[in-house]
Design an enzyme around this catalytic site. Structure first.
Site, PDB file in Angstrom:
ATOM      1  CG  ASP A  14      -1.785  -1.149   1.189  1.00  8.36           C
ATOM      2  OD1 ASP A  14      -1.948  -2.046   0.409  1.00  8.36           O
ATOM      3  OD2 ASP A  14      -2.411  -1.356   2.515  1.00  8.36           O
ATOM      4  CE  LYS A  76      -3.648  -4.582   1.321  1.00 11.22           C
ATOM      5  NZ  LYS A  76      -4.338  -3.917   2.334  1.00 11.22           N
ATOM      6  CB  CYS A 109      -2.266  -2.674   5.638  1.00  8.06           C
ATOM      7  SG  CYS A 109      -3.932  -2.151   5.280  1.00  8.06           S
TER       8      CYS A 109
END
Length: 180
Positions: A14, A76, A109
């Site tokens: 990310d 995602k 994450c």
């Protein structure tokens, strides 16, 4: 346990256009992820990248796009990459058990991905100087929780030199200049 290039995957989590700039030290993350991605490419370590809700947060930051695999990043919605079937498929495709993780946010994450991958039988390593959160105290909490879970926290240079294993090789000569 040493990180071995032939047993590793690199998972970049990310590092996106609208998320990276608000991290506590975005340049550190982008530089570290870039070094890892270049080394992985040179040493034939598969690179897998995720993008959390790219419609809202944007794609992987421009600085890293050239190092993405040809198939690109995987979108995602789950915070943990271990809960995304497409990401798990990529991780299991090469039958490599080690996963070197870097990205953002460290306490969400990255942390959840490392814990989830460990539960699924992988050996995760989290690169602290290529990962960040918006607030430094959240990073500190993430590193402590990972250590308590038995997940090693490592640095970019630790990864590079463990993957290289020896000086004097063509790969060493090429990559050592990246960290000097």
């Amino acid at each position: 346990m040493l990180m071995r290039a032939e047993q590793s995957n690199l998972l970049i989590i990310d590092v996106q256009e609208r998320l990276a700039p608000v991290m506590s030290d975005p340049r550190r993350v982008i530089r570290g992820c870039g070094l890892l991605m270049r080394a992985a490419q040179r040493l034939e370590v598969p690179v897998i990248a995720s993008e959390q809700y790219p419609q809202g947060i944007g794609p992987t930051i421009f600085d890293l796009r050239e190092w993405l695999p040809p198939e690109g990043a995987v979108a995602k919605l789950h915070f943990s990459c271990a809960d995304e079937p497409a990401l798990l498929d990529r991780l299991t495709a090469g039958r490599r058990r080690q996963v070197v993780l870097a990205g953002i946010e460290a306490h969400i994450c990255v942390l959840q991905s490392a814990l989830g991958l460990k539960e699924k039988g992988f050996d995760p390593f989290v690169v602290t100087d290529a990962s960040a959160s918006r607030r430094p105290e959240n990073e500190t909490a993430a590193w402590e929780r990972l250590r308590q879970a038995g997940i090693p926290t490592v640095t970019v240079e630790m990864v590079l030199f463990e993957w290289l294993r020896a000086a004097g090789t063509p790969a060493f000569k090429e990559l050592v200049g990246l960290v000097k």
